[in-house]
Design a protein around this motif. Structure first.
Motif, mmCIF file in Angstrom:
data_model
loop_
_atom_site.group_PDB
_atom_site.id
_atom_site.type_symbol
_atom_site.label_atom_id
_atom_site.label_comp_id
_atom_site.label_asym_id
_atom_site.label_seq_id
_atom_site.Cartn_x
_atom_site.Cartn_y
_atom_site.Cartn_z
ATOM 1 N N UNK A 62 0.803 -1.220 0.000
ATOM 2 C CA UNK A 62 0.000 0.000 0.000
ATOM 3 C C UNK A 62 0.841 1.278 0.000
ATOM 4 N N UNK A 63 2.152 1.162 -0.013
ATOM 5 C CA UNK A 63 2.973 2.367 0.084
ATOM 6 C C UNK A 63 4.358 2.118 -0.485
ATOM 7 N N UNK A 64 5.003 3.228 -0.812
ATOM 8 C CA UNK A 64 6.425 3.219 -1.136
ATOM 9 C C UNK A 64 6.980 4.584 -0.761
ATOM 10 N N UNK A 65 8.269 4.646 -0.505
ATOM 11 C CA UNK A 65 8.910 5.911 -0.161
ATOM 12 C C UNK A 65 10.243 6.031 -0.855
ATOM 13 N N UNK A 66 10.554 7.229 -1.336
ATOM 14 C CA UNK A 66 11.905 7.499 -1.792
ATOM 15 C C UNK A 66 12.777 7.805 -0.576
ATOM 16 N N UNK A 67 14.077 7.746 -0.773
ATOM 17 C CA UNK A 67 15.015 8.052 0.300
ATOM 18 C C UNK A 67 15.297 9.545 0.353
ATOM 19 N N UNK A 68 15.275 10.097 1.562
ATOM 20 C CA UNK A 68 15.658 11.485 1.768
ATOM 21 C C UNK A 68 17.001 11.566 2.472
ATOM 22 N N UNK A 120 8.427 11.312 -8.562
ATOM 23 C CA UNK A 120 8.613 11.620 -7.142
ATOM 24 C C UNK A 120 10.083 11.490 -6.777
ATOM 25 N N UNK A 121 10.636 12.557 -6.206
ATOM 26 C CA UNK A 121 11.997 12.577 -5.697
ATOM 27 C C UNK A 121 11.951 13.242 -4.319
ATOM 28 N N UNK A 122 13.078 13.271 -3.620
ATOM 29 C CA UNK A 122 13.067 13.958 -2.333
ATOM 30 C C UNK A 122 13.330 15.451 -2.480
ATOM 31 N N UNK A 123 14.339 15.839 -3.296
ATOM 32 C CA UNK A 123 14.776 17.240 -3.275
ATOM 33 C C UNK A 123 14.759 17.914 -4.638
ATOM 34 N N UNK A 225 7.221 15.798 -8.197
ATOM 35 C CA UNK A 225 6.725 15.887 -6.831
ATOM 36 C C UNK A 225 7.928 15.748 -5.898
ATOM 37 N N UNK A 226 8.040 16.640 -4.909
ATOM 38 C CA UNK A 226 9.214 16.606 -4.035
ATOM 39 C C UNK A 226 8.884 17.184 -2.669
ATOM 40 N N UNK A 227 9.800 16.973 -1.715
ATOM 41 C CA UNK A 227 9.686 17.526 -0.380
ATOM 42 C C UNK A 227 10.916 18.355 -0.054
ATOM 43 N N UNK A 228 11.517 18.116 1.114
ATOM 44 C CA UNK A 228 12.840 18.624 1.492
ATOM 45 C C UNK A 228 12.905 20.095 1.850
#
Length: 275
Positions: A62-68, A120-123, A225-228
């Motif tokens: 139900x999920x996956x995450x990229x590495x930050x 989708x990436x982190x930064x 799509x990103x965060x950081x």
């Protein structure tokens, strides 16, 4: 019925707020899938619980995450490659009976994910990287992280050079440059040089630099799509979604639905103070 997919920004160990966010989403989408933008752990009070929750979701399909960068930092600290920072909140993970299993799961996570024309990436990305090239370069790092020599790679991963991307880069320099772009980049010059000094909002760009996403990009055929970048906050553009809304700093934890951009946010208590 099509399963709803949500992108979720940096959690940084704020597991109570993550649980509240997922509960709110699942009131309307009980079987929702989640794609996390990395930085699952560190600085918040419940990094261990967060890691266990996301791992369980991933193992359930139900999920996956990229590495930050904070996730990579956990791996480095756990193996004595980097010292812990004063503001780290990783001790509970390191002392947990399932620490080895959690770290093994973490190093298997991807550096980038594509989902329905979303990248989708982190930064950040270099201007010259298309979505296809980004996935290929991310795969080079993933292969090394999953190899027998992954600790040797971590020992050479840290540093600010090379700050330019060149297709001819090889070895540790090549992998370090890829990791720095995907997990640390905020500002970039038109010539394609990363800046690591400024961590504030877009108005603080160093002379000759701009937010990486404001430069002409070869990845424009995908929504990135990103965060950081917590001082940037929520940004919704036709081909861009910025998700880090400063959960650990007393901001919000944010989810955005892939199919219609429905926004779900949880207010968060301040766990850390800048500086």
């Amino acid at each position: 019925m099509t399963t709803a997919t949500y992108f979720i920004g940096d959690i940084q160990g704020c597991d109570d707020q993550l649980g509240e966010l997922l509960h709110r989403i699942e009131q309307h989408s009980p079987s929702a899938r989640y794609l996390f933008a990395g930085d699952l752990v560190n600085r918040g009070p419940k990094s261990l619980q967060t890691l266990r929750r996301v791992r369980a979701l991933q193992q359930a399909g139900r999920a996956e995450s990229v590495l930050g960068n904070h996730d990579l930092h956990l791996l480095a600290v756990a193996h004595g490659i980097r010292p812990a920072h004063r503001s780290d909140t990783l001790t509970e993970i390191l002392n947990a009976p399932d620490c080895a299993e959690l770290l093994e799961w973490l190093r298997q996570r991807p550096m980038a994910i594509t989902e329905q024309q979303h990248l989708l990436i982190h930064a950040g990305l270099f201007p010259s990287w298309s979505a296809e090239k980004t996935m290929a370069l991310a795969g080079e790092v993933e292969t090394m992280l999953r190899s027998a020599d992954w600790l040797g790679f971590l020992r050479q991963m840290y540093g600010n050079t090379p700050a330019y991307w060149d297709d001819g880069l090889q070895g540790a320099d090549r992998l370090r440059c890829i990791v720095n772009a995907l997990t640390r980049m905020r500002f970039c010059s038109i010539e394609g040089q990363m800046d690591f000094a400024s961590k504030d909002g877009v108005g603080t760009a160093p002379q000759g630099y701009a937010p990486w996403f404001d430069l002409p990009r070869a990845s424009d055929n995908s929504t990135v799509v990103f965060g950081h970048w917590s001082t940037l906050g929520l940004v919704l553009r036709p081909n861009l979604i910025s998700l880090d809304t400063g959960c650990v700093w007393g901001g919000k934890l944010t989810a955005v639905a892939l199919h219609n951009r429905t926004l779900v946010q949880i207010d968060c208590p301040q766990q850390q103070k800048p500086g």
